[in-house]
Design an enzyme around this catalytic site. Structure first.
Site, PDB file in Angstrom:
ATOM      1  N   ASN A   1       0.521  -0.972  11.997  1.00 16.70           N
ATOM      2  CA  ASN A   1       0.012  -0.477  13.278  1.00 16.70           C
ATOM      3  C   ASN A   1      -0.699  -1.623  13.989  1.00 16.70           C
ATOM      4  O   ASN A   1      -1.826  -1.973  13.641  1.00 16.70           O
ATOM      5  CB  ASN A   1      -0.933   0.705  13.060  1.00 16.70           C
ATOM      6  CG  ASN A   1      -0.194   1.961  12.664  1.00 16.70           C
ATOM      7  OD1 ASN A   1       0.896   2.232  13.163  1.00 16.70           O
ATOM      8  ND2 ASN A   1      -0.768   2.727  11.748  1.00 16.70           N
TER       9      ASN A   1
ATOM     10  N   LYS B   1       5.168   3.380  19.367  1.00 17.41           N
ATOM     11  CA  LYS B   1       4.446   3.943  18.221  1.00 17.41           C
ATOM     12  C   LYS B   1       3.013   4.295  18.605  1.00 17.41           C
ATOM     13  O   LYS B   1       2.451   5.291  18.138  1.00 17.41           O
ATOM     14  CB  LYS B   1       4.452   2.948  17.057  1.00 17.41           C
ATOM     15  CG  LYS B   1       3.664   3.405  15.815  1.00 17.41           C
ATOM     16  CD  LYS B   1       4.196   4.698  15.236  1.00 17.41           C
ATOM     17  CE  LYS B   1       3.760   4.984  13.813  1.00 17.41           C
ATOM     18  NZ  LYS B   1       2.416   4.663  13.418  1.00 17.41           N
TER      19      LYS B   1
ATOM     20  N   GLU C   1       0.278  12.493  18.334  1.00 17.74           N
ATOM     21  CA  GLU C   1      -0.068  13.061  17.022  1.00 17.74           C
ATOM     22  C   GLU C   1      -1.524  13.527  16.998  1.00 17.74           C
ATOM     23  O   GLU C   1      -1.838  14.612  16.500  1.00 17.74           O
ATOM     24  CB  GLU C   1       0.182  12.004  15.948  1.00 17.74           C
ATOM     25  CG  GLU C   1      -0.148  12.407  14.529  1.00 17.74           C
ATOM     26  CD  GLU C   1       0.046  11.232  13.592  1.00 17.74           C
ATOM     27  OE1 GLU C   1      -0.939  10.834  12.938  1.00 17.74           O
ATOM     28  OE2 GLU C   1       1.168  10.705  13.527  1.00 17.74           O
TER      29      GLU C   1
ATOM     30  N   ASN D   1       1.418   7.985  18.176  1.00 23.47           N
ATOM     31  CA  ASN D   1       0.216   8.337  17.433  1.00 23.47           C
ATOM     32  C   ASN D   1      -0.812   9.046  18.306  1.00 23.47           C
ATOM     33  O   ASN D   1      -1.545   9.912  17.827  1.00 23.47           O
ATOM     34  CB  ASN D   1      -0.391   7.082  16.803  1.00 23.47           C
ATOM     35  CG  ASN D   1       0.337   6.678  15.543  1.00 23.47           C
ATOM     36  OD1 ASN D   1       1.507   6.995  15.356  1.00 23.47           O
ATOM     37  ND2 ASN D   1      -0.331   5.960  14.661  1.00 23.47           N
TER      38      ASN D   1
ATOM     39  N   GLY E   1       0.824  -1.201   0.000  1.00 23.34           N
ATOM     40  CA  GLY E   1       0.000   0.000   0.000  1.00 23.34           C
ATOM     41  C   GLY E   1       0.858   1.250   0.000  1.00 23.34           C
ATOM     42  O   GLY E   1       2.014   1.246  -0.437  1.00 23.34           O
TER      43      GLY E   1
ATOM     44  N   ASP F   1       1.475  -8.799  -2.926  1.00 25.06           N
ATOM     45  CA  ASP F   1       0.249  -8.089  -2.576  1.00 25.06           C
ATOM     46  C   ASP F   1      -0.900  -8.769  -3.298  1.00 25.06           C
ATOM     47  O   ASP F   1      -0.701  -9.354  -4.383  1.00 25.06           O
ATOM     48  CB  ASP F   1       0.344  -6.609  -2.981  1.00 25.06           C
ATOM     49  CG  ASP F   1      -0.747  -5.757  -2.354  1.00 25.06           C
ATOM     50  OD1 ASP F   1      -0.478  -5.103  -1.324  1.00 25.06           O
ATOM     51  OD2 ASP F   1      -1.877  -5.742  -2.898  1.00 25.06           O
TER      52      ASP F   1
END
Length: 342
Positions: free
Chosen positions: A94, A188, A195, A192, A9, A30
């Site tokens: 994620n 992470k 963020e 986020n 992606g 993919d």
């Protein structure tokens, strides 16, 4: 170094391009054959299935996943049956850190290493590099350092902090071994959540600047309209793009997010092409649950997450209940004011 990438992606494809540009050999897979073909044209080796992908790798193999969290378990189950002891699987998507711990334990029984890598950089990572937050056993992480070094930003892309000297640490090179399995994705997750809070603060600030010009000339005087606190004060028509550009220069709120906001406002001052329907991909929820579990207050980050829910009209019925109560206890009639009524 030879490495496989599963999931091509926005992030995975650009990571492959960055690795190819630094001399690594990449085998890619993919479900979308066009995504595979696009990377074959720039030097990657395509594989139509996970079985074919594994067969094209020399042991000890490295397979990096860039997949939605919901797709990881099924992919791991297939890969685990194809890989050999000593091979390594990297999850760079994620993912909830507790899933990392569970998956690492299951793969360890087969002798397969598991490394979790929180990856930040978005669509700009191809040119600027990716910030990598790594979790896993030390030996497996060390083996992957050439890959991390190629994906991460150049050491000289950021001025060195005062007091640092000698050979650059991993963090200064854009990647850091944060601890055992799950540690990379935990860091992470918090990244986020922060963020979310930063984005919400910028959004609310620019909304207030825009609102400084709303209501000029409004003279309604009724039970449904709050009176102006200072009716004689001027209303301002601010140029938001210019203010964003100004703040990029010397302001204490300057940041890369502000740079991107300035670009967006310059290209489309009213942002009319957007609905303001703000998604959340899961990390903010996980972060808030971790805060609750640990008893650590995170009110700003929680509010930022709930604001995203509200942007998707998740509060619509609740707001109608409020209107209904005001109507029932005081006979108040809804009056549409401000931008929604304009």
């Amino acid at each position: 170094m030879q490495i496989a990438m599963v999931g091509l992606g926005r992030m995975g494809a650009n990571m492959v391009r960055r690795l190819l540009g630094d001399g690594h050999a990449c085998v890619v897979h993919d479900l979308d054959p066009q995504a595979r073909r696009a990377l074959e044209q720039v030097g990657a080796t395509g594989a139509a299935s996970l079985d074919e992908l594994v067969s094209r790798l020399a042991p000890p193999r490295v397979v990096w996943l860039m997949l939605p969290a919901a797709a990881v378990d099924a992919t791991l189950a297939t890969l685990a049956a194809l890989l050999d002891p000593g091979d390594t699987i990297v999850d760079g998507g994620n993912t909830h850190y507790r899933d990392d711990v569970r998956r690492a334990a299951g793969l360890a029984g087969r002798g397969i290493h598991f490394v979790d890598v929180g990856t930040s950089g978005g669509v700009w990572g191809l040119d600027n590099g990716y910030c990598l937050m790594v979790g896993g056993e030390a030996a497996a992480v060390r083996r992957l350092e050439p890959v991390f070094a190629s994906l991460a930003p150049r050491f000289d892309s950021v001025a060195r902090a005062p007091g640092r000297s000698g050979a650059p640490s991993g963090a200064e090179r854009g990647f850091l071994h944060c601890g055992p399995n799950g540690a990379g994705h935990f860091v992470k997750m918090i990244h986020n959540g922060i963020e979310y809070g930063l984005m919400a603060a910028y959004a609310e600030g620019f909304n207030l600047l825009r609102g400084a010009g709303v209501g000029a000339g409004v003279t309604a005087a009724d039970a449904e309209t709050a009176p102006a606190a200072h009716p004689r004060e001027p209303r301002y028509a601010f140029d938001l793009a210019e203010i964003a550009e100004l703040w990029r220069r010397g302001s204490v709120v300057r940041s890369w997010l502000l740079d991107l906001t300035a670009d967006a406002l310059r290209n489309e001052p009213d942002l009319a092409s957007l609905r303001g329907h703000v998604a959340d991909s899961g990390e903010g929820r996980w972060m808030l649950q971790a805060a609750i579990d640990d008893g650590v207050p995170a009110p700003v980050l929680a509010t930022a997450l709930f604001a995203r829910f509200a942007s998707r009209d998740a509060d619509d019925f609740g707001n109608r209940v409020l209107s209904a109560m005001r109507r029932e206890f005081g006979g108040h009639v809804e009056r549409i004011t401000g931008p929604k009524g304009s």
